[in-house]
Design an enzyme around this catalytic site. Structure first.
Site, PDB file in Angstrom:
ATOM      1  N   CYS A   2       1.098  -1.198   0.002  1.00 17.84           N
ATOM      2  CA  CYS A   2       0.122   0.107   0.015  1.00 17.84           C
ATOM      3  C   CYS A   2       0.955   1.318  -0.160  1.00 17.84           C
ATOM      4  O   CYS A   2       2.110   1.092   0.225  1.00 17.84           O
ATOM      5  CB  CYS A   2      -0.752  -0.094   1.304  1.00 17.84           C
ATOM      6  SG  CYS A   2      -1.688  -1.444   1.562  1.00 17.84           S
ATOM      7  N   ARG A  27       1.335   1.790  -6.039  1.00 18.32           N
ATOM      8  CA  ARG A  27       1.676   0.848  -5.183  1.00 18.32           C
ATOM      9  C   ARG A  27       0.332   0.098  -4.664  1.00 18.32           C
ATOM     10  O   ARG A  27       0.219  -0.875  -4.208  1.00 18.32           O
ATOM     11  CB  ARG A  27       2.101   1.526  -3.463  1.00 18.32           C
ATOM     12  CG  ARG A  27       3.605   2.065  -3.796  1.00 18.32           C
ATOM     13  CD  ARG A  27       3.842   2.413  -2.614  1.00 18.32           C
ATOM     14  NE  ARG A  27       4.118   1.740  -1.641  1.00 18.32           N
ATOM     15  CZ  ARG A  27       5.341   0.889  -1.272  1.00 18.32           C
ATOM     16  NH1 ARG A  27       6.275   1.256  -2.194  1.00 18.32           N
ATOM     17  NH2 ARG A  27       5.382  -0.040  -0.515  1.00 18.32           N
ATOM     18  N   TRP A  75      -3.725  -1.749  -1.339  1.00 23.14           N
ATOM     19  CA  TRP A  75      -3.547  -2.859  -2.054  1.00 23.14           C
ATOM     20  C   TRP A  75      -4.200  -3.918  -1.175  1.00 23.14           C
ATOM     21  O   TRP A  75      -3.539  -4.208  -0.314  1.00 23.14           O
ATOM     22  CB  TRP A  75      -2.146  -3.084  -2.451  1.00 23.14           C
ATOM     23  CG  TRP A  75      -2.176  -4.468  -3.414  1.00 23.14           C
ATOM     24  CD1 TRP A  75      -1.549  -5.597  -3.011  1.00 23.14           C
ATOM     25  CD2 TRP A  75      -2.304  -4.542  -4.856  1.00 23.14           C
ATOM     26  NE1 TRP A  75      -1.744  -6.575  -3.927  1.00 23.14           N
ATOM     27  CE2 TRP A  75      -2.191  -5.913  -4.980  1.00 23.14           C
ATOM     28  CE3 TRP A  75      -2.911  -3.669  -5.765  1.00 23.14           C
ATOM     29  CZ2 TRP A  75      -2.265  -6.489  -6.379  1.00 23.14           C
ATOM     30  CZ3 TRP A  75      -3.136  -4.168  -6.844  1.00 23.14           C
ATOM     31  CH2 TRP A  75      -2.777  -5.431  -7.246  1.00 23.14           C
ATOM     32  N   ASN A 101       0.536  -0.669   6.053  1.00 22.16           N
ATOM     33  CA  ASN A 101       0.817  -1.358   5.063  1.00 22.16           C
ATOM     34  C   ASN A 101       1.552  -2.663   5.588  1.00 22.16           C
ATOM     35  O   ASN A 101       2.302  -2.564   6.566  1.00 22.16           O
ATOM     36  CB  ASN A 101       2.076  -0.827   3.965  1.00 22.16           C
ATOM     37  CG  ASN A 101       2.638  -1.490   2.839  1.00 22.16           C
ATOM     38  OD1 ASN A 101       2.050  -2.280   2.545  1.00 22.16           O
ATOM     39  ND2 ASN A 101       3.878  -1.163   2.908  1.00 22.16           N
ATOM     40  N   GLY A 102       1.188  -3.610   5.090  1.00 22.68           N
ATOM     41  CA  GLY A 102       1.771  -5.094   5.301  1.00 22.68           C
ATOM     42  C   GLY A 102       0.653  -5.998   6.019  1.00 22.68           C
ATOM     43  O   GLY A 102      -0.268  -5.769   5.730  1.00 22.68           O
ATOM     44  N   GLU A 484      10.086 -19.490 -19.344  1.00 22.57           N
ATOM     45  CA  GLU A 484       9.866 -18.415 -18.698  1.00 22.57           C
ATOM     46  C   GLU A 484      11.056 -17.432 -19.205  1.00 22.57           C
ATOM     47  O   GLU A 484      10.760 -16.275 -19.646  1.00 22.57           O
ATOM     48  CB  GLU A 484       9.770 -18.258 -17.321  1.00 22.57           C
ATOM     49  CG  GLU A 484       9.643 -17.041 -16.575  1.00 22.57           C
ATOM     50  CD  GLU A 484       8.431 -16.034 -16.811  1.00 22.57           C
ATOM     51  OE1 GLU A 484       7.481 -16.706 -17.729  1.00 22.57           O
ATOM     52  OE2 GLU A 484       8.406 -14.978 -16.340  1.00 22.57           O
ATOM     53  N   LYS A 488      10.515 -13.829 -21.492  1.00 21.92           N
ATOM     54  CA  LYS A 488      10.932 -12.792 -20.878  1.00 21.92           C
ATOM     55  C   LYS A 488      11.582 -11.856 -22.254  1.00 21.92           C
ATOM     56  O   LYS A 488      11.367 -10.831 -22.344  1.00 21.92           O
ATOM     57  CB  LYS A 488      11.856 -12.651 -20.003  1.00 21.92           C
ATOM     58  CG  LYS A 488      10.924 -13.254 -18.414  1.00 21.92           C
ATOM     59  CD  LYS A 488      10.212 -11.977 -17.972  1.00 21.92           C
ATOM     60  CE  LYS A 488       8.932 -12.170 -18.349  1.00 21.92           C
ATOM     61  NZ  LYS A 488       7.903 -12.848 -17.792  1.00 21.92           N
ATOM     62  N   GLU A 491       9.101 -11.115 -25.010  1.00 19.93           N
ATOM     63  CA  GLU A 491       8.276  -9.926 -24.676  1.00 19.93           C
ATOM     64  C   GLU A 491       8.770  -8.488 -24.706  1.00 19.93           C
ATOM     65  O   GLU A 491       8.337  -7.781 -25.102  1.00 19.93           O
ATOM     66  CB  GLU A 491       7.735 -10.070 -23.230  1.00 19.93           C
ATOM     67  CG  GLU A 491       6.654 -11.214 -23.149  1.00 19.93           C
ATOM     68  CD  GLU A 491       6.097 -11.249 -21.799  1.00 19.93           C
ATOM     69  OE1 GLU A 491       6.994 -11.389 -20.738  1.00 19.93           O
ATOM     70  OE2 GLU A 491       4.884 -10.709 -21.496  1.00 19.93           O
ATOM     71  N   HIS A 507      15.673 -34.915 -30.334  1.00 22.67           N
ATOM     72  CA  HIS A 507      14.675 -34.819 -31.126  1.00 22.67           C
ATOM     73  C   HIS A 507      14.192 -34.028 -32.598  1.00 22.67           C
ATOM     74  O   HIS A 507      13.139 -34.113 -32.870  1.00 22.67           O
ATOM     75  CB  HIS A 507      13.281 -35.334 -30.416  1.00 22.67           C
ATOM     76  CG  HIS A 507      13.750 -36.422 -29.306  1.00 22.67           C
ATOM     77  ND1 HIS A 507      13.780 -37.916 -29.856  1.00 22.67           N
ATOM     78  CD2 HIS A 507      13.946 -36.326 -28.115  1.00 22.67           C
ATOM     79  CE1 HIS A 507      14.273 -38.594 -28.662  1.00 22.67           C
ATOM     80  NE2 HIS A 507      14.108 -37.913 -27.620  1.00 22.67           N
ATOM     81  N   LYS A 609      -1.137  -5.391 -19.969  1.00 20.29           N
ATOM     82  CA  LYS A 609      -0.943  -6.081 -18.844  1.00 20.29           C
ATOM     83  C   LYS A 609      -2.025  -7.034 -18.592  1.00 20.29           C
ATOM     84  O   LYS A 609      -1.676  -8.073 -17.787  1.00 20.29           O
ATOM     85  CB  LYS A 609      -0.780  -5.028 -17.620  1.00 20.29           C
ATOM     86  CG  LYS A 609      -0.476  -5.505 -16.442  1.00 20.29           C
ATOM     87  CD  LYS A 609       0.835  -6.063 -16.247  1.00 20.29           C
ATOM     88  CE  LYS A 609       1.153  -6.861 -14.948  1.00 20.29           C
ATOM     89  NZ  LYS A 609       2.588  -7.726 -15.159  1.00 20.29           N
TER      90      LYS A 609
HETATM   91  C1  AGP Z   1       3.969 -12.421 -18.554  1.00 24.46           C
HETATM   92  O1  AGP Z   1       4.990 -11.757 -18.564  1.00 24.46           O
HETATM   93  C2  AGP Z   1       2.891 -11.920 -19.697  1.00 24.46           C
HETATM   94  N1  AGP Z   1       2.887 -10.560 -19.637  1.00 24.46           N
HETATM   95  C3  AGP Z   1       1.875 -12.709 -19.820  1.00 24.46           C
HETATM   96  O2  AGP Z   1       2.209 -14.064 -20.269  1.00 24.46           O
HETATM   97  C4  AGP Z   1       0.945 -13.118 -18.518  1.00 24.46           C
HETATM   98  O3  AGP Z   1       1.501 -13.891 -17.652  1.00 24.46           O
HETATM   99  C5  AGP Z   1      -0.489 -13.929 -19.059  1.00 24.46           C
HETATM  100  O4  AGP Z   1      -1.223 -12.850 -19.856  1.00 24.46           O
HETATM  101  C6  AGP Z   1      -1.443 -14.015 -17.987  1.00 24.46           C
HETATM  102  O5  AGP Z   1      -1.825 -13.231 -17.265  1.00 24.46           O
HETATM  103  P1  AGP Z   1      -2.505 -13.217 -15.755  1.00 24.46           P
HETATM  104  O6  AGP Z   1      -1.364 -13.968 -14.723  1.00 24.46           O
HETATM  105  O7  AGP Z   1      -2.764 -11.929 -15.283  1.00 24.46           O
HETATM  106  O8  AGP Z   1      -3.790 -13.926 -15.859  1.00 24.46           O
END
Ligand code: AGP
Length: 614
Positions: A2, A27, A75, A101-102, A484, A488, A491, A507, A609
């Site tokens: 928060c 935050r 939050w 906060n916490g 992952e 990254k 993206e 394979h 996002k």
């Molecule tokens: C992660 O870096 C991405 N932006 C994306 O893959 C994300 O994880 C995915 O869209 C799922 O989102 P969520 O966890 O909010 O459901």
């Protein structure tokens, strides 16, 4: 996570507090509130939703032009984001107003004691107990500073508290334990904030506090003490960041800031999970032990990074609980006509809680009478609201589109779920579960030790600005880490990046390997001898074909040295927990490479996002 602001000085406190909250809204923005001290009484307003809702309410019912106040942007952790759960919270006699906060881990016991003494709680929060406790202390005749010291000695968990006393209008008192708080030092005025962004327009002179300290600000000065009342000194410093850097805590990107917040986020996600009897407790699980004992199959559904967290969960749940687990992309789930019964537990993992693919998948599962448990970072979002139970991660708001601390805290929640199932089903002894919890509680320090070596990874990233393609290899729990790491890089650096299970290379994908191709290899800890040795064989295979091997391996693993062109060491941790440390260099690598390439790391092209369309 928060945002907190406190002010005492000569300016109207309302303006200072609201402006500070605006700077801290990143935050958390579930609700916002303000309390001012006016002629012996507390005047406050608080509203669910963004700060704009509070501002609108204040515009309609103006607050007095007084010069002492506190504010909060929330939050949510305990209780949904509503007006009544918004901070500040007041004591029974409205003498004290307090923001927090916490997480106060022992709030249930404290609440029980207050309720049996006749106190009626006005909210579902853990925070409110602290307001009542402060007021109890003030009634004994001590001042707000001593009251805060006395209350804090009885609190467990992580917290920043900031309070005002209507009978002592020129004093604001704050305390911190494992939660952020900085003091802003002005001329005839002083400030408190979760970070310097809260007051940087007014002063660039700041003071840091140690753990377990109380600070009192008045117009004239700042006094620091320990929770036991011993006088102490804060550390003064000058802030030379501009406002936008201040919001990012001095980092260039929110993503980088969020990577560095991971030790705290992991620690917060573990807080309050062990009861006084030593057993695991998951507050909002809402599924009965019997429901969980009946589970004969788990299907994890998620998208993107959350899907990779689900892949790690499969290893942990199957190993610790012996329940079969399927992991499925949310967007594919409904279309294969999955076999779901009332004994199937569907686990939906989503940082935002709003991902349309995941939401539709859980709706389908519930129509088929399966129970749905969500793992989510966003209190009050749609996916947890439509689930039978939820485990909230406590990462705080994640602003960077590329998920980082969201992923680590999802991993923590997955481990907690696996251990909780093992406890309920009796597939692991209590001491085994405690041992893993102890190991998990050491992870924030391990993650920090990886971050301490960030410069090594940055220099590696800078060496690869000319690369057109990067591969990632892993095995077992390291395989989702490889996926992952590749995600990254795609993206934010817009590079061709692919993750593979090391054993699968021969394979087909090994045909991609050519002279100089960088391959990041996640080497499993040596505890699993076969796994480790098989990974080394995979690394040898690609190296023999000219690949440049960039290896992540645990400290002391000398067997990897002959096959690593570059070696980045990781702390020694158990194989199932290794993703928590192994993914961190991959996040740093992507962040730095994208920065070097001149990309907007926080808002990469074509991405959002929260993906609210199918
Ligand atoms: C992660 O870096 C991405 N932006 C994306 O893959 C994300 O994880 C995915 O869209 C799922 O989102 P969520 O966890 O909010 O459901």
């Amino acid at each position: 996570m928060c945002g907190i602001v406190g002010y005492v000085g000569a300016k109207p406190a309302e303006g200072v507090v609201i402006e500070g909250l605006r700077r801290l809204e990143y935050r958390g923005y579930d609700s916002a509130g303000i309390a001012l001290v006016d002629a012996g009484s507390i005047v406050s307003d608080k509203r669910a939703g963004k700060l704009a809702n509070l501002e609108k309410a204040i515009a309609e019912s103006p607050l007095p032009p007084v010069t002492t106040g506190i504010g909060h942007t929330r939050w949510a952790t305990h209780g949904p984001p509503t007006d009544r759960n918004a901070h500040p919270h007041v004591g029974r006699a409205r003498r004290v107003a307090l923001v927090h906060n916490g997480i106060i881990e022992n709030f249930a016991a404290l609440r029980g004691r207050l309720e049996s003494a006749g106190v009626e709680m006005a909210s579902d929060t853990d925070t409110e107990v602290a307001a009542h406790l402060l007021e109890e202390q003030l009634e004994t005749g001590v001042d707000l500073t001593v009251a805060m010291q006395n209350v804090c000695r009885g609190l467990e968990g992580a917290f920043t508290l900031v309070a005002v006393d209507s009978q002592d209008p020129d004093r604001v008192v704050a305390a911190r334990r494992n939660s952020p708080l900085v003091v802003g030092i002005g001329e005839g005025e002083n400030f408190l904030g979760s970070d310097v962004a809260a007051f940087i327009e007014h002063t660039r002179e700041a003071m840091e506090l140690d753990q377990d300290q109380v600070v009192t600000i008045t117009r004239e000065g700042v006094a620091v003490s320990g929770f036991d009342g011993t006088p102490a000194e804060g550390r003064r410093y000058h802030v030379d960041w501009d406002l936008s850097a201040a919001e990012k805590d001095g980092h260039d990107w929110f993503m980088r800031k969020e990577i560095f917040e991971q030790p705290r986020a992991v620690a917060d996600s573990l807080l309050g999970r062990r009861g006084t009897d030593g057993l695991l407790q998951l507050d909002e699980m809402r599924l009965s032990d019997q429901d969980l004992r009946d589970v004969d199959k788990i299907i994890i559904i998620a998208a993107g990074t959350s899907f990779y967290a689900g892949m790690v969960a499969k290893y942990a749940i199957e190993h610790w609980c012996r329940i079969p687990v399927e992991v499925e992309l949310a967007s594919e789930f409904r279309y294969r006509d999955p076999i779901l019964t009332s004994d199937t537990l569907v686990v939906a993992i989503s940082q935002s809680g709003e991902t349309a693919d995941t939401l539709q998948a859980i709706r389908h599962a519930r129509e088929q009478r399966s129970k749905v448990l969500s793992i989510c970072n966003t209190n009050g979002s749609t996916i947890p609201r439509e689930s039978d139970g939820v485990i909230y991660t406590h990462a705080g708001p994640e602003i960077g589109v590329a998920s980082t601390k969201g992923f680590l805290t999802q991993l923590v929640a997955c481990y907690l779920l696996a251990l909780y199932l093992a406890q309920v089903k009796g597939t692991r002894f209590g001491d085994e579960i405690s041992q893993v919890m102890d190991q998990l509680e050491r992870m924030p320090a391990h993650v920090q030790s990886v971050l301490d070596k960030a410069e090594e990874v940055y220099s590696l990233a800078r060496d690869h600005v000319g690369s057109r393609s990067v591969l990632f290899l892993g095995r077992h729990a390291g395989y989702p880490v490889a996926l992952e790491g590749a995600l990254k890089l795609k993206e934010i650096a817009y590079l061709h990046a692919e993750g593979f299970a090391a054993g699968e290379l021969k394979h087909g994908p090994i045909a991609l390997v050519e002279e100089g191709l960088p391959i990041l290899c996640v080497v499993p800890p040596r505890g699993r001898d076969q796994l480790h040795d098989k990974m080394i064989s995979g690394i040898q295979e690609v190296r023999a074909r000219g690949a440049r091997t960039l290896c992540l391996a645990e400290e002391g693993d000398t067997t990897i040295e002959p096959y690593a062109d570059v070696l980045i060491t990781l702390p020694q941790v158990p194989v199932l927990l290794q993703p928590l440390v192994a993914v961190v260099p991959l996040q740093l690598f992507a962040c730095e490479l994208a920065t070097q390439l001149g990309h907007d790391v926080d808002q990469p092209r074509n991405l959002a996002k929260s993906v609210t369309v199918e």
